[in-house]
Design a protein around this motif. Structure first.
Motif, mmCIF file in Angstrom:
data_model
loop_
_atom_site.group_PDB
_atom_site.id
_atom_site.type_symbol
_atom_site.label_atom_id
_atom_site.label_comp_id
_atom_site.label_asym_id
_atom_site.label_seq_id
_atom_site.Cartn_x
_atom_site.Cartn_y
_atom_site.Cartn_z
ATOM 1 N N MET A 1 -18.313 1.484 16.645
ATOM 2 C CA MET A 1 -18.124 1.927 15.278
ATOM 3 C C MET A 1 -16.826 1.382 14.693
ATOM 4 O O MET A 1 -16.750 1.149 13.508
ATOM 5 N N LEU A 2 -15.826 1.224 15.539
ATOM 6 C CA LEU A 2 -14.545 0.715 15.067
ATOM 7 C C LEU A 2 -14.688 -0.715 14.541
ATOM 8 O O LEU A 2 -14.050 -1.080 13.559
ATOM 9 N N THR A 3 -15.552 -1.484 15.182
ATOM 10 C CA THR A 3 -15.764 -2.864 14.750
ATOM 11 C C THR A 3 -16.324 -2.915 13.337
ATOM 12 O O THR A 3 -15.864 -3.699 12.502
ATOM 13 N N PHE A 4 -17.307 -2.060 13.049
ATOM 14 C CA PHE A 4 -17.894 -2.064 11.718
ATOM 15 C C PHE A 4 -16.951 -1.481 10.675
ATOM 16 O O PHE A 4 -17.011 -1.846 9.508
ATOM 17 N N SER A 5 -16.065 -0.591 11.085
ATOM 18 C CA SER A 5 -15.049 -0.098 10.156
ATOM 19 C C SER A 5 -14.106 -1.230 9.770
ATOM 20 O O SER A 5 -13.749 -1.385 8.610
ATOM 21 N N PHE A 6 -13.718 -2.038 10.758
ATOM 22 C CA PHE A 6 -12.853 -3.182 10.489
ATOM 23 C C PHE A 6 -13.551 -4.183 9.574
ATOM 24 O O PHE A 6 -12.973 -4.657 8.594
ATOM 25 N N ILE A 7 -14.822 -4.496 9.885
ATOM 26 C CA ILE A 7 -15.583 -5.432 9.058
ATOM 27 C C ILE A 7 -15.732 -4.881 7.647
ATOM 28 O O ILE A 7 -15.571 -5.592 6.660
ATOM 29 N N GLY A 8 -16.024 -3.587 7.547
ATOM 30 C CA GLY A 8 -16.261 -2.979 6.249
ATOM 31 C C GLY A 8 -15.046 -2.973 5.352
ATOM 32 O O GLY A 8 -15.149 -3.209 4.155
ATOM 33 N N PHE A 9 -13.887 -2.713 5.920
ATOM 34 C CA PHE A 9 -12.697 -2.576 5.088
ATOM 35 C C PHE A 9 -11.943 -3.877 4.874
ATOM 36 O O PHE A 9 -11.329 -4.064 3.825
ATOM 37 N N TYR A 10 -11.984 -4.782 5.852
ATOM 38 C CA TYR A 10 -11.181 -5.992 5.736
ATOM 39 C C TYR A 10 -11.995 -7.260 5.496
ATOM 40 O O TYR A 10 -11.540 -8.171 4.811
ATOM 41 N N LEU A 11 -13.168 -7.334 6.072
ATOM 42 C CA LEU A 11 -13.942 -8.569 5.967
ATOM 43 C C LEU A 11 -15.074 -8.513 4.944
ATOM 44 O O LEU A 11 -15.699 -9.533 4.668
ATOM 45 N N MET A 12 -15.364 -7.349 4.392
ATOM 46 C CA MET A 12 -16.459 -7.239 3.429
ATOM 47 C C MET A 12 -16.251 -8.124 2.198
ATOM 48 O O MET A 12 -17.202 -8.781 1.762
ATOM 49 N N PRO A 13 -15.055 -8.203 1.637
ATOM 50 C CA PRO A 13 -14.880 -9.127 0.500
ATOM 51 C C PRO A 13 -15.158 -10.583 0.876
ATOM 52 O O PRO A 13 -15.769 -11.319 0.106
ATOM 53 N N VAL A 14 -14.765 -10.975 2.072
ATOM 54 C CA VAL A 14 -15.019 -12.341 2.532
ATOM 55 C C VAL A 14 -16.512 -12.560 2.718
ATOM 56 O O VAL A 14 -17.055 -13.597 2.314
ATOM 57 N N LEU A 15 -17.197 -11.589 3.319
ATOM 58 C CA LEU A 15 -18.643 -11.702 3.495
ATOM 59 C C LEU A 15 -19.364 -11.793 2.162
ATOM 60 O O LEU A 15 -20.323 -12.557 2.015
#
Length: 60
Positions: A1-15
């Motif tokens: 779950m921590l991985t998706f929290s990181f992706i959601g908050f930091y990498l979502m704009p890049v995605l």
């Protein structure tokens, strides 16, 4: 779950930027009848990551 929290908050704009750029590039290639496999692959990967991340963040 921590991985998706990181992706959601930091990498979502890049995605989202990758998704939009690939979509525009794919549409241009379709219009010119060029090969679209590479753009289709990255469009699918980025869309899947965006949706899966949103689903995991909503389940928290």
């Amino acid at each position: 779950m921590l991985t998706f929290s990181f992706i959601g908050f930091y990498l979502m704009p890049v995605l989202c930027i990758v998704f939009c750029l690939n979509l525009v590039s794919l549409l241009k290639k379709i219009r010119d009848e060029k090969e679209t496999e590479k753009n289709t692959f990255w469009l699918t990967v980025s869309f899947s990551l965006i949706i899966y991340t949103i689903m995991n963040l909503a389940a928290m």
